[in-house]
Design a protein around this motif. Structure first.
Motif, mmCIF file in Angstrom:
data_model
loop_
_atom_site.group_PDB
_atom_site.id
_atom_site.type_symbol
_atom_site.label_atom_id
_atom_site.label_comp_id
_atom_site.label_asym_id
_atom_site.label_seq_id
_atom_site.Cartn_x
_atom_site.Cartn_y
_atom_site.Cartn_z
ATOM 1 N N VAL A 358 -42.064 8.016 9.716
ATOM 2 C CA VAL A 358 -41.311 6.772 9.860
ATOM 3 C C VAL A 358 -41.643 6.046 11.158
ATOM 4 O O VAL A 358 -41.412 4.826 11.264
ATOM 5 N N THR A 359 -42.179 6.743 12.157
ATOM 6 C CA THR A 359 -42.497 6.098 13.438
ATOM 7 C C THR A 359 -43.864 5.442 13.430
ATOM 8 O O THR A 359 -44.120 4.514 14.197
ATOM 9 N N THR A 360 -44.773 5.900 12.554
ATOM 10 C CA THR A 360 -46.122 5.331 12.500
ATOM 11 C C THR A 360 -46.443 4.714 11.141
ATOM 12 O O THR A 360 -47.337 3.870 11.041
ATOM 13 N N GLY A 361 -45.751 5.154 10.108
ATOM 14 C CA GLY A 361 -46.033 4.694 8.756
ATOM 15 C C GLY A 361 -47.142 5.453 8.068
ATOM 16 O O GLY A 361 -47.383 5.268 6.877
ATOM 17 N N ALA A 362 -47.836 6.326 8.788
ATOM 18 C CA ALA A 362 -48.964 7.060 8.226
ATOM 19 C C ALA A 362 -48.490 8.242 7.392
ATOM 20 O O ALA A 362 -47.390 8.769 7.601
ATOM 21 N N PRO A 363 -49.302 8.704 6.446
ATOM 22 C CA PRO A 363 -48.943 9.921 5.703
ATOM 23 C C PRO A 363 -48.715 11.077 6.650
ATOM 24 O O PRO A 363 -49.394 11.211 7.676
ATOM 25 N N SER A 364 -47.741 11.931 6.303
ATOM 26 C CA SER A 364 -47.413 13.043 7.201
ATOM 27 C C SER A 364 -47.458 14.360 6.448
ATOM 28 O O SER A 364 -48.526 14.855 6.126
ATOM 29 N N SER A 365 -46.297 14.910 6.102
ATOM 30 C CA SER A 365 -46.245 16.250 5.517
ATOM 31 C C SER A 365 -46.078 16.209 4.011
ATOM 32 O O SER A 365 -45.490 15.288 3.451
ATOM 33 N N ALA A 366 -46.603 17.239 3.355
ATOM 34 C CA ALA A 366 -46.419 17.381 1.921
ATOM 35 C C ALA A 366 -45.074 18.047 1.643
ATOM 36 O O ALA A 366 -44.448 18.625 2.536
ATOM 37 N N ALA A 384 -35.745 -6.900 6.189
ATOM 38 C CA ALA A 384 -36.339 -8.090 5.575
ATOM 39 C C ALA A 384 -35.282 -9.145 5.296
ATOM 40 O O ALA A 384 -35.479 -10.330 5.577
ATOM 41 N N VAL A 385 -34.147 -8.733 4.745
ATOM 42 C CA VAL A 385 -33.061 -9.676 4.486
ATOM 43 C C VAL A 385 -32.628 -10.348 5.787
ATOM 44 O O VAL A 385 -32.338 -11.538 5.828
ATOM 45 N N ALA A 386 -32.603 -9.574 6.876
ATOM 46 C CA ALA A 386 -32.175 -10.085 8.178
ATOM 47 C C ALA A 386 -33.287 -10.828 8.915
ATOM 48 O O ALA A 386 -33.109 -11.203 10.085
ATOM 49 N N ARG A 387 -34.408 -11.056 8.260
ATOM 50 C CA ARG A 387 -35.537 -11.763 8.849
ATOM 51 C C ARG A 387 -35.953 -11.178 10.197
ATOM 52 O O ARG A 387 -36.185 -11.873 11.181
ATOM 53 N N GLY A 388 -36.037 -9.843 10.210
ATOM 54 C CA GLY A 388 -36.549 -9.169 11.388
ATOM 55 C C GLY A 388 -35.555 -8.966 12.506
ATOM 56 O O GLY A 388 -35.961 -8.644 13.634
ATOM 57 N N ASP A 389 -34.275 -9.107 12.228
ATOM 58 C CA ASP A 389 -33.246 -8.876 13.249
ATOM 59 C C ASP A 389 -32.830 -7.408 13.211
ATOM 60 O O ASP A 389 -32.000 -6.999 12.405
ATOM 61 N N ALA A 390 -33.418 -6.617 14.099
ATOM 62 C CA ALA A 390 -33.152 -5.180 14.115
ATOM 63 C C ALA A 390 -31.705 -4.872 14.489
ATOM 64 O O ALA A 390 -31.153 -3.858 14.054
ATOM 65 N N LEU A 391 -31.090 -5.729 15.296
ATOM 66 C CA LEU A 391 -29.699 -5.500 15.682
ATOM 67 C C LEU A 391 -28.787 -5.520 14.458
ATOM 68 O O LEU A 391 -27.888 -4.691 14.327
ATOM 69 N N SER A 392 -29.027 -6.450 13.557
ATOM 70 C CA SER A 392 -28.214 -6.514 12.352
ATOM 71 C C SER A 392 -28.363 -5.246 11.521
ATOM 72 O O SER A 392 -27.397 -4.745 10.945
ATOM 73 N N VAL A 393 -29.563 -4.706 11.467
ATOM 74 C CA VAL A 393 -29.798 -3.481 10.714
ATOM 75 C C VAL A 393 -29.093 -2.304 11.377
ATOM 76 O O VAL A 393 -28.481 -1.455 10.709
ATOM 77 N N SER A 394 -29.144 -2.243 12.711
ATOM 78 C CA SER A 394 -28.552 -1.116 13.436
ATOM 79 C C SER A 394 -27.039 -1.058 13.298
ATOM 80 O O SER A 394 -26.426 -0.019 13.544
ATOM 81 N N MET A 395 -26.423 -2.164 12.891
ATOM 82 C CA MET A 395 -24.982 -2.153 12.635
ATOM 83 C C MET A 395 -24.627 -1.237 11.464
ATOM 84 O O MET A 395 -23.508 -0.736 11.374
ATOM 85 N N PHE A 396 -25.604 -1.013 10.580
ATOM 86 C CA PHE A 396 -25.313 -0.299 9.338
ATOM 87 C C PHE A 396 -26.040 1.030 9.195
ATOM 88 O O PHE A 396 -25.641 1.867 8.382
ATOM 89 N N THR A 397 -27.118 1.232 9.954
ATOM 90 C CA THR A 397 -27.865 2.479 9.819
ATOM 91 C C THR A 397 -28.597 2.801 11.114
ATOM 92 O O THR A 397 -29.105 1.891 11.781
ATOM 93 N N PRO A 398 -28.677 4.103 11.460
ATOM 94 C CA PRO A 398 -29.481 4.498 12.618
ATOM 95 C C PRO A 398 -30.920 4.825 12.226
ATOM 96 O O PRO A 398 -31.678 5.345 13.042
ATOM 97 N N ALA A 399 -31.303 4.533 11.017
ATOM 98 C CA ALA A 399 -32.610 4.922 10.503
ATOM 99 C C ALA A 399 -33.743 4.395 11.366
ATOM 100 O O ALA A 399 -33.705 3.277 11.886
ATOM 101 N N ILE A 400 -34.786 5.204 11.495
ATOM 102 C CA ILE A 400 -36.014 4.821 12.199
ATOM 103 C C ILE A 400 -36.995 4.274 11.165
ATOM 104 O O ILE A 400 -37.236 4.903 10.138
ATOM 105 N N PHE A 401 -37.539 3.093 11.424
ATOM 106 C CA PHE A 401 -38.539 2.524 10.521
ATOM 107 C C PHE A 401 -39.563 1.705 11.297
ATOM 108 O O PHE A 401 -40.094 0.709 10.807
ATOM 109 N N GLU A 402 -39.877 2.146 12.502
ATOM 110 C CA GLU A 402 -40.814 1.413 13.354
ATOM 111 C C GLU A 402 -42.183 1.311 12.721
ATOM 112 O O GLU A 402 -42.888 0.301 12.872
ATOM 113 N N GLY A 403 -42.614 2.358 12.035
ATOM 114 C CA GLY A 403 -43.945 2.362 11.441
ATOM 115 C C GLY A 403 -44.087 1.459 10.234
ATOM 116 O O GLY A 403 -45.203 1.237 9.761
ATOM 117 N N GLU A 404 -42.970 0.941 9.744
ATOM 118 C CA GLU A 404 -43.006 0.106 8.554
ATOM 119 C C GLU A 404 -42.937 -1.391 8.896
ATOM 120 O O GLU A 404 -43.295 -2.237 8.093
#
Length: 407
Positions: A358-366, A384-404
């Motif tokens: 999730v940090t790079t987007g590259a294939p990792s483990s099987a 995407a719905v938030a047009r790239g506003d990471a703060l809005s996303v962080s209100m709802f999830t702590p998920a890491i998606f930097e690689g995406e």
């Protein structure tokens, strides 16, 4: 959370969208940096995209694998695999790490950043009309959270759910969706708001003919009608989010019955026609990052999730429900906020699955699906719905998606 919601309310007061009919333009997209209008004609930047969520329950998701097939299936095609004609799968993009094939070059000409993203995410939930693994993250529903992010659009209906599509889920500050039984009910609801006439909202026979050909099945016509209605309704800012069932006609015998080619071609045609319609008009009161016009095609997210994408092989004429490591798939049009192509690998030769980092987007483990990947796919859609506003996303999830992220 309360302070964050207040921030969103404040933003919505600053940047609203009127219900006037928008003008048509060339509509540079979110990544366009070439055209800046005169200062007097600058538009405030749009703070949210519209969302159409197609729920492929009861096996319906499997049909979408014919629109965006597994890359290794096309690259290593043989007649036992669940695809009809590999020559119809056109390579899109140039990222070898995240390859992408689309049926009949779907969306290639529809918008500034039209290519899809596919996540190997979620779990196989065969035979449910309300698959949840890619719709709800922890306790938060993607559709519910999207209504909070979309508050600045100030649409007449913040969300409408058709039939048994869902789950819509819950989120702090979310709007309550309107519910209708089918596409006809959707038309009645939108016309009843009094903003536009029946003739302006109801798809004409000519419009529907661009979505599906003569002889299309009832479920194809139903989905096409709902999509065309949404395209018409956006013109009057009647709708921010639409949640639709997609087919729900479990295609166990789709290949045995010879139905796969017509369904795949019709699906690609209606999705392309939907974005062709969206290309013809612009958001009424907000624009791109440069203050220029922004077409609905460049400001509408499509999210497709379901119960099972089915096996990538045809065994004894049957398209079976099982998937490698019980994995699932999600299809996303982000309009340039998430990298296109596949995240996670399905290897049809080895019958194996590889997760993505999730940090790079590259294939990792099987192995079995990584819950972090599922959370990243969910967060990517909301981003995407938030047009790239990471703060809005962080209100709802702590998920890491930097690689995406593309930006």
């Amino acid at each position: 959370m309360r302070n964050c919601r207040s921030l969103l309310v404040s933003i919505s007061l600053i940047v609203g969208c009127s219900s006037s009919h928008p003008a048509v333009s060339d509509a540079p997209g979110p990544t366009d940096t070439t055209t800046t209008p005169d200062a007097a004609s600058l538009l405030p930047s749009c703070k949210a995209q519209r969302l159409v969520h197609l729920v492929g329950g009861n096996g319906g998701l499997a049909w979408f694998t014919l629109a965006w097939p597994i890359p290794s299936l096309i690259q290593n095609f043989n007649s036992s695999l669940a695809y009809d004609d590999p020559t119809k799968a056109k390579a899109q993009g140039s990222d070898a790490v995240h390859p992408l094939f689309a049926r009949n070059n779907l969306w290639a000409l529809r918008g500034t950043s039209p290519l899809a993203t596919v996540f190997v995410a979620g779990t196989n939930e065969t035979h449910t009309s309300q698959p949840s693994s890619n719709a709800v993250s922890s306790t938060i529903g993607l559709d519910a959270a999207a209504t909070v992010v979309q508050a600045p659009l100030a649409s007449t209906f913040r969300a409408v759910v058709v039939g048994n599509a869902g789950p819509f889920g819950t989120a702090p500050g979310a709007a309550t969706p309107a519910a209708v039984a089918n596409a006809s009910g959707l038309i009645d609801l939108l016309v009843g708001a009094g903003v536009a006439t029946d003739a302006q909202i109801r798809p004409t026979s000519a419009q529907l003919a661009r979505y599906v050909p003569a002889g299309a099945t009832a479920v194809e016509i139903e989905l096409a009608t709902a999509l065309a209605t949404a395209a018409n309704a956006f013109n009057f800012n009647l709708l921010s989010e639409l949640v639709l069932p997609a087919f729900q006609d479990d295609p166990h015998n789709g290949f045995a019955a010879g139905a796969e080619t017509a369904r795949a071609d019709n699906l690609a045609q209606m999705l392309d026609a939907f974005y062709a319609d969206l290309q013809t008009a612009n958001e009424p009161a907000c624009g791109n990052a440069n203050g220029g016009p922004l077409s609905f095609a460049d400001n509408t997210v499509l999210y497709v999730a379901g119960d099972t994408p089915k096996d990538f092989t045809i065994s004894g004429g049957a398209w079976n429900d099982g998937t490698v490591s019980s994995t699932n798939q999600v299809f996303l049009r982000s309009n340039g906020f998430i990298k296109p192509g596949w995240f996670g690998v399905i290897d049809v030769e080895a019958a194996a699955h590889t997760n993505f980092d999730v940090t790079t987007g590259a294939p990792s483990s099987a192995g079995t699906d990584d819950p972090m990947d599922t959370a990243a796919g969910w967060a990517s859609a909301l981003y995407a719905v938030a047009r790239g506003d990471a703060l809005s996303v962080s209100m709802f999830t702590p998920a890491i998606f930097e690689g995406e992220k593309l930006h």
